[in-house]
Design an enzyme around this catalytic site. Structure first.
Site, PDB file in Angstrom:
ATOM      1  N   GLY A   7       0.846  -1.189   0.000  1.00  0.00           N
ATOM      2  CA  GLY A   7       0.000   0.000   0.000  1.00  0.00           C
ATOM      3  C   GLY A   7       0.878   1.234   0.000  1.00  0.00           C
ATOM      4  N   ILE A   8       0.857   1.987  -1.090  1.00  0.00           N
ATOM      5  CA  ILE A   8       1.801   3.096  -1.224  1.00  0.00           C
ATOM      6  C   ILE A   8       1.051   4.405  -1.480  1.00  0.00           C
ATOM      7  CG2 ILE A   8       2.210   2.764  -3.688  1.00  0.00           C
ATOM      8  CD1 ILE A   8       4.877   3.464  -0.975  1.00  0.00           C
ATOM      9  N   GLY A  12       1.801   5.065   3.110  1.00  0.00           N
ATOM     10  CA  GLY A  12       2.888   4.206   2.655  1.00  0.00           C
ATOM     11  C   GLY A  12       4.058   4.997   2.104  1.00  0.00           C
ATOM     12  N   ASN A 120      -7.195   0.783   8.478  1.00  0.00           N
ATOM     13  CA  ASN A 120      -8.297   1.032   9.409  1.00  0.00           C
ATOM     14  C   ASN A 120      -9.590   0.334   9.004  1.00  0.00           C
ATOM     15  OD1 ASN A 120      -7.322   2.749  11.520  1.00  0.00           O
ATOM     16  ND2 ASN A 120      -7.014   4.338   9.979  1.00  0.00           N
ATOM     17  N   THR A 143      -0.781  -0.908  14.697  1.00  0.00           N
ATOM     18  CA  THR A 143      -0.232   0.294  15.337  1.00  0.00           C
ATOM     19  C   THR A 143      -1.125   0.826  16.451  1.00  0.00           C
ATOM     20  OG1 THR A 143      -1.198   1.564  13.507  1.00  0.00           O
ATOM     21  CG2 THR A 143       1.162   1.065  13.396  1.00  0.00           C
ATOM     22  N   ALA A 150       0.590   9.596  21.323  1.00  0.00           N
ATOM     23  CA  ALA A 150       1.409  10.758  20.964  1.00  0.00           C
ATOM     24  C   ALA A 150       0.595  12.041  21.059  1.00  0.00           C
ATOM     25  CB  ALA A 150       1.969  10.580  19.557  1.00  0.00           C
ATOM     26  N   ARG A 153      -0.076  12.940  24.825  1.00  0.00           N
ATOM     27  CA  ARG A 153       1.084  13.582  25.457  1.00  0.00           C
ATOM     28  C   ARG A 153       1.251  15.021  24.964  1.00  0.00           C
ATOM     29  NH1 ARG A 153       3.067   8.203  24.846  1.00  0.00           N
ATOM     30  NH2 ARG A 153       3.949   8.658  22.793  1.00  0.00           N
ATOM     31  N   HIS A 175      -8.403   2.395  18.447  1.00  0.00           N
ATOM     32  CA  HIS A 175      -7.846   3.478  17.639  1.00  0.00           C
ATOM     33  C   HIS A 175      -9.034   4.168  16.986  1.00  0.00           C
ATOM     34  CE1 HIS A 175      -5.592   5.857  14.865  1.00  0.00           C
ATOM     35  NE2 HIS A 175      -5.954   5.162  13.802  1.00  0.00           N
TER      36      HIS A 175
END
Length: 313
Positions: A7-8, A12, A120, A143, A150, A153, A175
């Site tokens: 997947g680019i 990606g 997703n 992930t 992130a 925070r 997620h």
């Protein structure tokens, strides 16, 4: 070391850029249903190597047979994201069959590569990949809430006007909109929030306002930029580094549950110990009452996405 990147699109492509600076791989195989796009991205990134501080790596378009000796495979292939979609679960119908087909093709050529899902809704996709394909379970992960952690925070740090790296905080659960910021474990350089606020003489943080923003800010990026790519790419490349360097890091990534919090038939992010072989163990940490309730809500929501995905296989 060899990386397979499936997947680019925007994500990606960003991963392909970022990973070149990590000095982890000598070869990268790029796979996409649009072969011209895969070739063009590979060629564009090869041309970077004529510049200073870019590692010399064999980057090329390939197919699934090229993954037989891959050490890591990252899957970001997906149906297009609509900036106006209600949440990531809207992608389930299209992505469920896509993900299981990709995983089956991988399993035909290797049983040893670490497989990282970004596609997703990543919790449901990671579950379906493990549930429907014969592949070592500890080597499949998503992930998960690395991104939310992130953002969590960063939002806390912005309130206190400090470096986000001084904030010890993480998010578990889905997620997505059912992410669970674990406020009961938040510290500022080891100091509980109340202690830090007293010592620093700062305005108390509005925990609910921050919680509401943790997922919303992703859609702020999506609606204004058209896609999200930078943070997920950095999270993914960091995860790869933790794995390949055998750092035995504990990270909030997603994988199927096996009785944690009395929950099963679901995948979600929990603090997870990983090493060069994949997932070592997962921790059902002590939560307060509200966090426990929200984890159950997240499980229910993810299970509904899994069921929708199974109906479309």
């Amino acid at each position: 070391m060899k990386l397979g990147l499936i997947g680019i699109g925007h994500v990606g492509s960003q991963i392909l850029t970022d990973i070149q600076y990590e000095n982890l791989f000598s070869e990268i195989t790029v796979i996409d249903s649009n072969e011209n796009l895969a070739y063009g991205e590979a060629l564009d990134h090869v041309h970077m190597q004529g510049l200073e501080n870019v590692n010399h790596i064999d980057i090329h378009r390939g197919d699934y047979a090229d993954l037989q000796d891959a050490d890591v495979i990252v899957i970001s292939a997906s149906a297009p994201m609509d900036p106006n979609m209600p949440d990531r679960v809207a992608l389930t119908k299209d992505n469920a069959s896509l993900v299981t087909d990709i995983m089956q093709r991988i399993a035909q050529v290797t049983q040893s590569a670490l497989v990282i899902f970004i596609t997703n809704p990543v919790d449901a996709m990671t579950y379906l990949a493990q549930d429907h394909v014969d592949y070592p379970k500890e080597k499949i992960m998503g992930t998960g809430t690395l991104l939310e952690s992130a953002r969590f925070r960063t939002l806390i740090a912005q309130h206190y006007q400090i470096d986000p790296k001084s904030v010890n905080a993480f998010v578990i659960g889905e997620h997505g909109k059912n992410a669970v910021p674990v406020w009961s474990k938040v510290t500022i350089f080891g100091m509980p929030i109340a202690e830090y606020e007293k010592l620093a003489n700062v305005e108390p943080i509005d925990q609910q306002a921050i919680t509401d923003q943790v997922d919303k800010v992703a859609f702020d990026v999506l609606k204004n930029k058209g896609w999200t790519s930078s943070t997920v790419s950095r999270a993914t490349t960091s995860l790869i580094r933790h794995l390949l360097l055998n750092e035995r890091s504990i990270l909030p990534i997603t994988a199927p549950l096996h009785g944690e919090y009395d929950l099963n038939h679901c995948a979600m992010s929990l603090p997870t110990l990983v090493d060069k072989n994949g997932i070592v163990e997962r921790y059902a940490i002590e939560l307060n009452e509200d966090e426990t309730r929200r984890v159950k809500d997240a499980s229910d929501y993810i299970q509904s996405a899994i069921q929708l995905g199974q109906e479309n296989l």
